[in-house]
Design a protein around this motif. Sequence first.
Motif, PDB file in Angstrom:
ATOM      1  N   VAL A  84       8.423   1.846 -11.657  1.00  0.00           N
ATOM      2  CA  VAL A  84       8.460   2.272 -10.257  1.00  0.00           C
ATOM      3  C   VAL A  84       7.379   1.550  -9.465  1.00  0.00           C
ATOM      4  CG1 VAL A  84       8.182   4.221  -8.672  1.00  0.00           C
ATOM      5  CG2 VAL A  84       9.441   4.513 -10.806  1.00  0.00           C
ATOM      6  N   LYS A  85       6.184   1.463 -10.046  1.00  0.00           N
ATOM      7  CA  LYS A  85       5.096   0.766  -9.357  1.00  0.00           C
ATOM      8  C   LYS A  85       5.441  -0.697  -9.114  1.00  0.00           C
ATOM      9  CE  LYS A  85       1.885   2.209 -12.270  1.00  0.00           C
ATOM     10  NZ  LYS A  85       0.576   2.371 -12.932  1.00  0.00           N
ATOM     11  N   LEU A  86       6.046  -1.336 -10.108  1.00  0.00           N
ATOM     12  CA  LEU A  86       6.391  -2.750  -9.982  1.00  0.00           C
ATOM     13  C   LEU A  86       7.487  -2.979  -8.951  1.00  0.00           C
ATOM     14  CD1 LEU A  86       6.331  -3.825 -13.753  1.00  0.00           C
ATOM     15  CD2 LEU A  86       4.686  -4.436 -11.968  1.00  0.00           C
ATOM     16  N   GLY A  87       8.383  -1.994  -8.803  1.00  0.00           N
ATOM     17  CA  GLY A  87       9.500  -2.154  -7.871  1.00  0.00           C
ATOM     18  C   GLY A  87       9.266  -1.543  -6.509  1.00  0.00           C
ATOM     19  N   LEU A  88       8.045  -1.029  -6.293  1.00  0.00           N
ATOM     20  CA  LEU A  88       7.767  -0.269  -5.083  1.00  0.00           C
ATOM     21  C   LEU A  88       7.844  -1.124  -3.819  1.00  0.00           C
ATOM     22  CD1 LEU A  88       7.173   2.619  -4.373  1.00  0.00           C
ATOM     23  CD2 LEU A  88       4.734   2.157  -4.638  1.00  0.00           C
ATOM     24  N   GLU A  89       7.304  -2.331  -3.877  1.00  0.00           N
ATOM     25  CA  GLU A  89       7.307  -3.179  -2.686  1.00  0.00           C
ATOM     26  C   GLU A  89       8.733  -3.556  -2.284  1.00  0.00           C
ATOM     27  OE1 GLU A  89       5.492  -7.474  -1.297  1.00  0.00           O
ATOM     28  OE2 GLU A  89       4.259  -6.160  -2.558  1.00  0.00           O
ATOM     29  N   GLY A  90       9.565  -3.886  -3.287  1.00  0.00           N
ATOM     30  CA  GLY A  90      10.953  -4.215  -2.997  1.00  0.00           C
ATOM     31  C   GLY A  90      11.706  -3.017  -2.437  1.00  0.00           C
ATOM     32  N   ALA A  91      11.449  -1.839  -3.010  1.00  0.00           N
ATOM     33  CA  ALA A  91      12.105  -0.622  -2.531  1.00  0.00           C
ATOM     34  C   ALA A  91      11.677  -0.299  -1.109  1.00  0.00           C
ATOM     35  CB  ALA A  91      11.770   0.546  -3.462  1.00  0.00           C
ATOM     36  N   THR A  92      10.406  -0.546  -0.813  1.00  0.00           N
ATOM     37  CA  THR A  92       9.899  -0.291   0.538  1.00  0.00           C
ATOM     38  C   THR A  92      10.524  -1.239   1.542  1.00  0.00           C
ATOM     39  OG1 THR A  92       7.786   0.496  -0.348  1.00  0.00           O
ATOM     40  CG2 THR A  92       7.820  -0.173   1.958  1.00  0.00           C
ATOM     41  N   GLU A  93      10.633  -2.509   1.180  1.00  0.00           N
ATOM     42  CA  GLU A  93      11.250  -3.481   2.087  1.00  0.00           C
ATOM     43  C   GLU A  93      12.715  -3.128   2.348  1.00  0.00           C
ATOM     44  OE1 GLU A  93      11.875  -8.314   2.524  1.00  0.00           O
ATOM     45  OE2 GLU A  93      10.447  -7.525   1.063  1.00  0.00           O
ATOM     46  N   VAL A 102       4.706  -6.059   6.538  1.00  0.00           N
ATOM     47  CA  VAL A 102       4.454  -4.619   6.575  1.00  0.00           C
ATOM     48  C   VAL A 102       4.665  -3.976   5.209  1.00  0.00           C
ATOM     49  CG1 VAL A 102       5.257  -2.433   7.553  1.00  0.00           C
ATOM     50  CG2 VAL A 102       4.996  -4.426   9.025  1.00  0.00           C
ATOM     51  N   ALA A 103       5.650  -4.470   4.446  1.00  0.00           N
ATOM     52  CA  ALA A 103       6.056  -3.817   3.199  1.00  0.00           C
ATOM     53  C   ALA A 103       4.924  -3.609   2.187  1.00  0.00           C
ATOM     54  CB  ALA A 103       7.210  -4.588   2.556  1.00  0.00           C
ATOM     55  N   PRO A 104       4.047  -4.595   1.929  1.00  0.00           N
ATOM     56  CA  PRO A 104       3.021  -4.362   0.897  1.00  0.00           C
ATOM     57  C   PRO A 104       2.113  -3.178   1.197  1.00  0.00           C
ATOM     58  CG  PRO A 104       3.200  -6.697   1.393  1.00  0.00           C
ATOM     59  CD  PRO A 104       4.020  -5.974   2.431  1.00  0.00           C
ATOM     60  N   ARG A 105       1.634  -3.075   2.446  1.00  0.00           N
ATOM     61  CA  ARG A 105       0.758  -1.949   2.785  1.00  0.00           C
ATOM     62  C   ARG A 105       1.543  -0.637   2.782  1.00  0.00           C
ATOM     63  NH1 ARG A 105      -4.034  -0.736   4.424  1.00  0.00           N
ATOM     64  NH2 ARG A 105      -4.676  -2.912   4.519  1.00  0.00           N
ATOM     65  N   LEU A 106       2.741  -0.655   3.355  1.00  0.00           N
ATOM     66  CA  LEU A 106       3.532   0.569   3.382  1.00  0.00           C
ATOM     67  C   LEU A 106       3.939   0.980   1.968  1.00  0.00           C
ATOM     68  CD1 LEU A 106       4.825   2.746   5.134  1.00  0.00           C
ATOM     69  CD2 LEU A 106       6.850   1.296   5.356  1.00  0.00           C
ATOM     70  N   ALA A 107       4.137   0.004   1.081  1.00  0.00           N
ATOM     71  CA  ALA A 107       4.492   0.318  -0.307  1.00  0.00           C
ATOM     72  C   ALA A 107       3.384   1.133  -0.975  1.00  0.00           C
ATOM     73  CB  ALA A 107       4.750  -0.968  -1.088  1.00  0.00           C
ATOM     74  N   THR A 108       2.144   0.764  -0.721  1.00  0.00           N
ATOM     75  CA  THR A 108       1.017   1.527  -1.273  1.00  0.00           C
ATOM     76  C   THR A 108       1.019   2.948  -0.731  1.00  0.00           C
ATOM     77  OG1 THR A 108      -0.329  -0.470  -1.487  1.00  0.00           O
ATOM     78  CG2 THR A 108      -1.497   1.630  -1.451  1.00  0.00           C
ATOM     79  N   VAL A 109       1.251   3.061   0.576  1.00  0.00           N
ATOM     80  CA  VAL A 109       1.262   4.371   1.227  1.00  0.00           C
ATOM     81  C   VAL A 109       2.413   5.229   0.694  1.00  0.00           C
ATOM     82  CG1 VAL A 109       1.531   5.555   3.431  1.00  0.00           C
ATOM     83  CG2 VAL A 109       0.164   3.472   3.305  1.00  0.00           C
ATOM     84  N   LEU A 110       3.607   4.635   0.600  1.00  0.00           N
ATOM     85  CA  LEU A 110       4.758   5.397   0.124  1.00  0.00           C
ATOM     86  C   LEU A 110       4.660   5.696  -1.368  1.00  0.00           C
ATOM     87  CD1 LEU A 110       7.732   3.775   2.095  1.00  0.00           C
ATOM     88  CD2 LEU A 110       6.447   5.856   2.604  1.00  0.00           C
ATOM     89  N   GLY A 111       3.957   4.836  -2.098  1.00  0.00           N
ATOM     90  CA  GLY A 111       3.713   5.131  -3.512  1.00  0.00           C
ATOM     91  C   GLY A 111       2.881   6.392  -3.666  1.00  0.00           C
TER      92      GLY A 111
END
Length: 249
Positions: free
Chosen positions: A51-60, A178-187
């Motif tokens: 999930v952590k590895l796929g978080l940025e892609g899922a966020t985008e 935007v996705a990398p920062r938002l991915a951390t937040v949504l994680g």
Amino acid sequence: MTGSDLVPMDTQTAIANLARRHKAAGGVGMQVLNMVGGRAENLLERLPDPVKLGLEGATERALKVALYAAKHSRGVVPDQKGWLNTALTTTMGAVGGAGGLPTALAELPVTTTVLLRAVQGIAAEHGFDPNDPDVLGDCLTVFASAGPLAEDDGANTAFFSTRVTLTGAAVHGILKSVAPRLATVLGQKLAAQTVPILGAAAGAATNYAFTSYYQEMAHVHFGLRRLAIDSGQSETLLVEDLKRAIKNV
């Protein structure tokens, strides 16, 4: 002479109000952290590695869905009051948290869409056209702030100075930005939603915090833009004055 020396008193009052609003934005998030235990940066460690590895892609992908849905829903569904947006996402967070990680992941693009529509509605409140490519770009950059569970390290003020125009060629670029920062937040959000035992309560509280936070940040962002237009002051100087005011709140 500093920027604040050049700003009229009524404008300084407006900046002080925006600074207080900015500080209030993260207050609920701290309550969520107390509820789920631990620190924001440690929440991500609770997620499974895939999930952590796929978080940025899922966020985008969630942002793409939100962008498309928000754009095509504006002519059909009117902007809602802030409290209604918060109530809606809080309910969705409860449902997402009740089913654990799978339902929390499924809920992600839906919540992101509601959040983007809420930010667009706030842009309209401040007299901006949410369908204007410049304004829509601004709406997306609101998601580049640090998030409600983060300590204020200055990252949640940097986006005030960001300007993008959401033309077709720029869409991919801004989503990537935007996705990398938002991915951390949504994680952090996903991890909080899946806290054992708390489940639905944690999901509801987390979504409440996130919706409150991004709506407040949108008010600060577009309030500052409106202030620059109405006062005739340099937006760059006003941003610096706001940063100073935030430190003094």
